[in-house]
Design a protein around this motif. Structure first.
Motif, PDB file in Angstrom:
ATOM      1  N   ALA A 310       3.278  -2.915   4.586  1.00  0.00           N
ATOM      2  CA  ALA A 310       2.956  -3.084   3.363  1.00  0.00           C
ATOM      3  C   ALA A 310       1.957  -1.671   2.784  1.00  0.00           C
ATOM      4  CB  ALA A 310       1.122  -3.911   4.360  1.00  0.00           C
ATOM      5  N   TYR A 311       2.897  -0.421   3.407  1.00  0.00           N
ATOM      6  CA  TYR A 311       2.049   0.883   2.659  1.00  0.00           C
ATOM      7  C   TYR A 311       3.385   0.998   1.935  1.00  0.00           C
ATOM      8  CZ  TYR A 311      -1.668  -0.566   5.468  1.00  0.00           C
ATOM      9  OH  TYR A 311      -2.239  -1.340   6.278  1.00  0.00           O
ATOM     10  N   GLY A 312       4.246   0.311   0.709  1.00  0.00           N
ATOM     11  CA  GLY A 312       5.180   0.593   0.156  1.00  0.00           C
ATOM     12  C   GLY A 312       4.720   0.900  -1.283  1.00  0.00           C
ATOM     13  N   GLU A 313       3.444   0.622  -0.926  1.00  0.00           N
ATOM     14  CA  GLU A 313       2.675   0.632  -2.415  1.00  0.00           C
ATOM     15  C   GLU A 313       1.107   0.247  -1.465  1.00  0.00           C
ATOM     16  OE1 GLU A 313       3.572  -3.955  -3.714  1.00  0.00           O
ATOM     17  OE2 GLU A 313       4.703  -2.782  -4.955  1.00  0.00           O
ATOM     18  N   ARG A 314       0.023   0.603  -2.391  1.00  0.00           N
ATOM     19  CA  ARG A 314      -1.061   0.626  -2.486  1.00  0.00           C
ATOM     20  C   ARG A 314      -1.584  -1.251  -2.105  1.00  0.00           C
ATOM     21  NH1 ARG A 314      -6.417  -1.374  -4.777  1.00  0.00           N
ATOM     22  NH2 ARG A 314      -7.981   0.182  -3.978  1.00  0.00           N
ATOM     23  N   PRO A 315      -1.713  -1.374  -0.906  1.00  0.00           N
ATOM     24  CA  PRO A 315      -2.188  -3.340  -1.145  1.00  0.00           C
ATOM     25  C   PRO A 315      -2.753  -3.977  -1.503  1.00  0.00           C
ATOM     26  CG  PRO A 315      -2.533  -1.984   1.178  1.00  0.00           C
ATOM     27  CD  PRO A 315      -1.955  -0.733   0.160  1.00  0.00           C
ATOM     28  N   ASP A 328     -12.784   2.607   7.292  1.00  0.00           N
ATOM     29  CA  ASP A 328     -12.019   3.983   7.882  1.00  0.00           C
ATOM     30  C   ASP A 328     -11.026   4.185   6.917  1.00  0.00           C
ATOM     31  OD1 ASP A 328     -11.267   6.151   8.471  1.00  0.00           O
ATOM     32  OD2 ASP A 328     -10.164   6.141  10.682  1.00  0.00           O
ATOM     33  N   SER A 329     -12.254   5.353   6.469  1.00  0.00           N
ATOM     34  CA  SER A 329     -11.207   5.920   5.094  1.00  0.00           C
ATOM     35  C   SER A 329     -10.812   6.747   4.930  1.00  0.00           C
ATOM     36  CB  SER A 329     -13.132   5.873   4.399  1.00  0.00           C
ATOM     37  OG  SER A 329     -13.030   7.313   4.949  1.00  0.00           O
ATOM     38  N   ALA A 330     -10.453   7.167   5.979  1.00  0.00           N
ATOM     39  CA  ALA A 330      -9.504   8.334   6.000  1.00  0.00           C
ATOM     40  C   ALA A 330      -8.169   7.949   6.201  1.00  0.00           C
ATOM     41  CB  ALA A 330      -9.210   9.204   7.125  1.00  0.00           C
ATOM     42  N   GLN A 331      -8.190   6.493   7.056  1.00  0.00           N
ATOM     43  CA  GLN A 331      -6.629   5.551   7.041  1.00  0.00           C
ATOM     44  C   GLN A 331      -6.440   5.630   5.698  1.00  0.00           C
ATOM     45  OE1 GLN A 331      -5.885   3.084   9.803  1.00  0.00           O
ATOM     46  NE2 GLN A 331      -7.802   3.910  11.119  1.00  0.00           N
ATOM     47  N   LEU A 335      -2.873   6.380   3.885  1.00  0.00           N
ATOM     48  CA  LEU A 335      -2.291   5.339   3.416  1.00  0.00           C
ATOM     49  C   LEU A 335      -1.884   5.376   1.606  1.00  0.00           C
ATOM     50  CD1 LEU A 335      -3.218   2.345   5.908  1.00  0.00           C
ATOM     51  CD2 LEU A 335      -1.413   3.589   5.801  1.00  0.00           C
ATOM     52  N   SER A 336      -2.906   5.793   1.452  1.00  0.00           N
ATOM     53  CA  SER A 336      -3.088   5.890  -0.229  1.00  0.00           C
ATOM     54  C   SER A 336      -1.830   6.966  -1.086  1.00  0.00           C
ATOM     55  CB  SER A 336      -3.612   6.144  -1.225  1.00  0.00           C
ATOM     56  OG  SER A 336      -4.044   4.760  -1.214  1.00  0.00           O
ATOM     57  N   ASP A 337      -1.631   7.880  -0.599  1.00  0.00           N
ATOM     58  CA  ASP A 337      -0.726   8.867  -0.753  1.00  0.00           C
ATOM     59  C   ASP A 337       0.739   8.582  -1.439  1.00  0.00           C
ATOM     60  OD1 ASP A 337      -0.002  11.853  -1.046  1.00  0.00           O
ATOM     61  OD2 ASP A 337       1.499  11.461   0.414  1.00  0.00           O
ATOM     62  N   PRO A 338       0.677   9.167  -2.730  1.00  0.00           N
ATOM     63  CA  PRO A 338       1.869   8.345  -2.952  1.00  0.00           C
ATOM     64  C   PRO A 338       3.388   9.462  -2.980  1.00  0.00           C
ATOM     65  CG  PRO A 338       0.524   9.031  -5.169  1.00  0.00           C
ATOM     66  CD  PRO A 338       0.469   9.605  -3.239  1.00  0.00           C
ATOM     67  N   GLN A 339       3.187   9.943  -1.817  1.00  0.00           N
ATOM     68  CA  GLN A 339       4.442  10.448  -1.635  1.00  0.00           C
ATOM     69  C   GLN A 339       5.209   9.456   0.014  1.00  0.00           C
ATOM     70  OE1 GLN A 339       4.101  15.414  -0.154  1.00  0.00           O
ATOM     71  NE2 GLN A 339       4.856  15.243  -2.939  1.00  0.00           N
ATOM     72  N   ARG A 340       3.654   9.487   0.537  1.00  0.00           N
ATOM     73  CA  ARG A 340       4.053   8.003   1.791  1.00  0.00           C
ATOM     74  C   ARG A 340       4.691   6.902   1.214  1.00  0.00           C
ATOM     75  NH1 ARG A 340       2.003   4.868   5.431  1.00  0.00           N
ATOM     76  NH2 ARG A 340       1.997   5.361   7.625  1.00  0.00           N
ATOM     77  N   GLN A 341       3.493   6.408   0.223  1.00  0.00           N
ATOM     78  CA  GLN A 341       4.287   5.301   0.273  1.00  0.00           C
ATOM     79  C   GLN A 341       5.944   5.295  -0.306  1.00  0.00           C
ATOM     80  OE1 GLN A 341       1.617   4.017  -3.013  1.00  0.00           O
ATOM     81  NE2 GLN A 341       0.280   4.398  -1.562  1.00  0.00           N
ATOM     82  N   GLY A 342       5.708   6.185  -0.958  1.00  0.00           N
ATOM     83  CA  GLY A 342       7.851   6.417  -1.290  1.00  0.00           C
ATOM     84  C   GLY A 342       8.446   6.129   0.238  1.00  0.00           C
ATOM     85  N   ARG A 343       8.121   7.484   1.133  1.00  0.00           N
ATOM     86  CA  ARG A 343       8.828   7.239   2.346  1.00  0.00           C
ATOM     87  C   ARG A 343       9.492   5.771   2.402  1.00  0.00           C
ATOM     88  NH1 ARG A 343       5.885  12.073   2.655  1.00  0.00           N
ATOM     89  NH2 ARG A 343       4.144  11.131   4.558  1.00  0.00           N
ATOM     90  N   VAL A 344       8.295   5.146   3.120  1.00  0.00           N
ATOM     91  CA  VAL A 344       8.161   3.613   3.450  1.00  0.00           C
ATOM     92  C   VAL A 344       8.991   2.933   2.217  1.00  0.00           C
ATOM     93  CG1 VAL A 344       6.387   1.244   3.231  1.00  0.00           C
ATOM     94  CG2 VAL A 344       6.116   3.676   4.105  1.00  0.00           C
TER      95      VAL A 344
END
Length: 465
Positions: A310-315, A328-331, A335-344
Motif C-alpha cells: 500500500a505504501y508504494g504511494e500515498r494510500p 500515530d502521526s510519526a508513522q 510512510l509518506s517519504d518519497p524515497q521509501r515509497q520508491g523502494r516499495v
C-alpha cells in the motif's frame, strides 16, 4: 429467559411504588412515591439497550437489560412490554423502603455488541528508544488506541518484553500493580507470547521454548516461512519439537506461515493456531479436512498483505478521517517519504504479496463455507499496520471475501474468545467481563457500521468516560 415487563404498576412508572417513610430517612414526606427496584441488588451498573447482540450466534438481537457487578455481567434479559426506563438514565437510587438497588443506570438507544478481539496483533513493536517515551508507556497508549476503535482484547504474538507482561496482568485486573479484585483500566486487555521462538535445530529451539515459557506467556510463537525464498524455513523436525515442548509447559503454539504444505505439517504436529492465511495457492480438501478435524482456528490477517504494497504511494486511507483522527502521526510521516515509497514500488515482494491477498481472500471464503473456525486477526502493530483502524479494514476485506456480517462479527467475538481459550470475554453472557461497544448503526446489516462508534466499555468502565 423471561422478558422484562414494561408496566408493573398501571398509572405509574414501572419502577415506582408508594411508600410511607420518615422524611428524615430519605428526604421525602410521608407516603410519597419511592423507587421499587426491578434490578438485582448485587448490580452496580444496569445497561438498558435498545438493540443488543450477545455474540453467541444463538440469541436474536433486540432490546435487552444487562446487569453488571464488579466489571462482570450478572444477567442479560430481553426487554419486553412498553416500559420506558429512560427517565432513570444516570441515576443512583437511594436504598430505602421498597428498593435495594443503589447502582448506576445507563440507557443506550444504540446497538451494543461484545468488544472486538484481535487474536493476532502486536503491541510495542514500533517503539523507538530515546524518543522521550518509555516502552511500557508507549505500549499503554497503543492499548488505549485499540480500545477507542472497539478492540477490547488483543493477543500480541511476538516480541513483547517485561513491561508488557506487567501490562498484561493489570489489563485483566490483577498483577503487582493492582489488587486482584480491581476494576480493569479502560484500555484493551492484553495477551502476550514473548520472544518469537527460533532455532536451527530441535535442541536450540526447545531451549528457546524453555526460556520463553519462564517469562509466563499466554502463547508460544514460531515462524515457518522463507519470506518468498529469501530466508531458510524452520524444519518440520524443529517445529514439531517446539510444539511438543510448549505442550509440556501447558502452552499452545501460534504458527506464522505462508505455504499450504507447511500448514499441513504444522496441523499434524499439533499447532494451536494457524496465525496467517495460506496464500500461495488454493486450499485443498486435505487442508480443509485437517482444519476441521483438529478444530484449530484459522486467522486470516488479510491486512498484513495490504501493508506490504500500500505504501508504494500515498494510500487513499490517509484521507480517511476515521484513521487520521486517531493516528500515530510519526508513522504517517515515515510512510509518506518519497524515497521509501520508491523502494516499495521497486520491490518484487510488494507485487507478490498483492497477488497473495487475492489468494488469501479466496481461501478464506472457501474455509468459512466449509465450517472451519475463523478467528479474527490482523497482524496490526508493525509500521504501517495501524492498530484499531486495520481491524476495521480487515472486516471489510473479509466481507469482500464473501463472509456475512454476522460471520465476521462472530469471528471477532465469541469465536475469537474460544480460539484463545478464554471463557470470560467474547460474548455478553452471565459471568463474562463487561466489555462491549456501543454503535450508532447496526453492524449486522453492514460491517462498515462498526465505524459508527459511540462508546466503548471495558469491564463496565467507559473508555474515555
Amino acid at each position: 429467559m423471561r422478558g422484562w415487563e414494561g408496566a408493573r404498576h398501571p398509572g405509574r412508572p414501572p419502577w415506582a411504588v408508594l411508600a410511607c417513610v420518615p422524611a428524615i430517612a430519605i428526604g421525602l414526606t410521608a407516603c410519597q412515591e419511592v423507587p421499587e427496584s426491578p434490578f438485582d441488588p448485587a448490580a452496580d451498573l444496569v445497561v438498558i439497550a435498545e438493540h443488543l447482540w450477545d455474540g453467541t450466534g444463538e440469541t436474536p438481537a433486540g432490546p435487552a437489560v444487562m446487569q453488571i457487578a464488579g466489571g462482570r455481567i450478572l444477567s442479560v434479559e430481553p426487554l419486553a412490554g412498553d416500559g420506558d426506563f429512560g427517565d432513570m438514565a444516570g441515576s443512583r437510587m437511594v436504598g430505602a423502603a421498597g428498593t435495594a438497588f443503589v447502582g448506576r443506570i445507563v440507557v443506550l438507544r444504540r446497538h451494543i455488541i461484545p468488544g472486538l478481539i484481535n487474536t493476532h496483533g502486536h503491541v510495542g513493536g514500533t517503539w523507538i528508544p530515546g524518543t522521550g517515551m518509555e516502552y511500557g508507556e508507549y505500549a499503554f497508549g497503543e492499548l488505549e488506541r485499540y480500545a477507542r476503535f472497539g478492540v477490547t482484547t488483543v493477543a500480541s504474538l511476538g516480541g513483547e518484553r517485561g513491561a508488557l507482561f506487567e501490562l498484561r496482568d493489570v489489563s485483566w485486573g490483577g498483577g503487582v500493580a493492582a489488587p486482584a479484585d480491581a476494576a480493569p483500566p479502560p484500555r484493551a486487555r492484553l495477551l502476550v507470547s514473548g520472544p518469537v521462538v527460533t532455532g536451527s535445530t530441535p535442541e536450540e529451539a526447545t531451549a528457546a521454548v524453555d526460556a520463553a515459557a519462564a517469562m509466563g506467556p499466554d502463547w508460544i510463537k514460531i515462524r515457518v516461512d522463507d519470506n518468498l525464498g529469501a530466508t531458510r524455513k524452520m524444519s518440520p523436525e524443529t517445529y514439531a519439537a517446539v510444539i511438543a515442548r510448549a505442550g509440556e509447559h501447558g502452552l499452545r503454539v501460534a504458527s506464522h506461515l505462508f505455504y499450504q504444505e507447511d500448514a499441513k505439517g504444522l496441523l499434524r504436529a499439533g499447532t494451536g493456531m494457524v496465525a496467517h492465511s495460506i496464500r500461495a495457492e488454493a486450499v485443498d480438501d486435505e487442508t480443509i479436512g485437517l482444519l476441521r478435524e483438529t478444530g484449530v482456528c484459522y486467522v486470516p490477517t488479510l491486512t498484513r498483505e495490504v501493508s506490504t504494497y500500500a505504501y508504494g504511494e500515498r494510500p487513499d486511507f490517509f484521507d480517511d478521517p476515521f484513521l487520521m483522527a486517531d493516528v500515530d502521526s510519526a508513522q504517517v510521516e515515515t510512510l509518506s517519504d518519497p524515497q521509501r515509497q520508491g523502494r516499495v514500488r521497486a520491490s518484487g515482494a510488494a507485487e507478490a504479496y498483492g497477488r497473495a491477498l487475492e489468494v488469501a481472500q479466496a481461501n478464506l471464503g472457501r474455509l468459512a463455507e466449509a465450517g472451519v473456525p475463523i478467528a479474527f486477526g490482523t497482524d496490526s502493530g508493525p509500521l504501517g499496520r495501524f492498530q484499531g483502524y486495520f481491524e476495521h479494514m480487515e472486516m471489510e476485506l473479509m466481507a469482500d471475501a464473501g463472509l456475512t456480517a454476522e460471520q465476521i462479527l462472530r469471528s471477532a467475538t465469541g469465536v475469537a474468545a474460544a480460539c484463545l481459550g478464554r471463557d470470560d470475554i467474547g460474548t455478553l453472557e452471565p459471568g463474562r467481563r463487561a466489555d462491549f461497544v456501543v454503535l450508532r448503526a447496526n453492524p449486522l446489516e453492514d460491517v462498515a457500521n462498526l465505524r459508527e462508534i459511540a462508546d466503548v466499555w471495558v469491564g463496565g468502565v467507559e473508555v474515555g468516560g
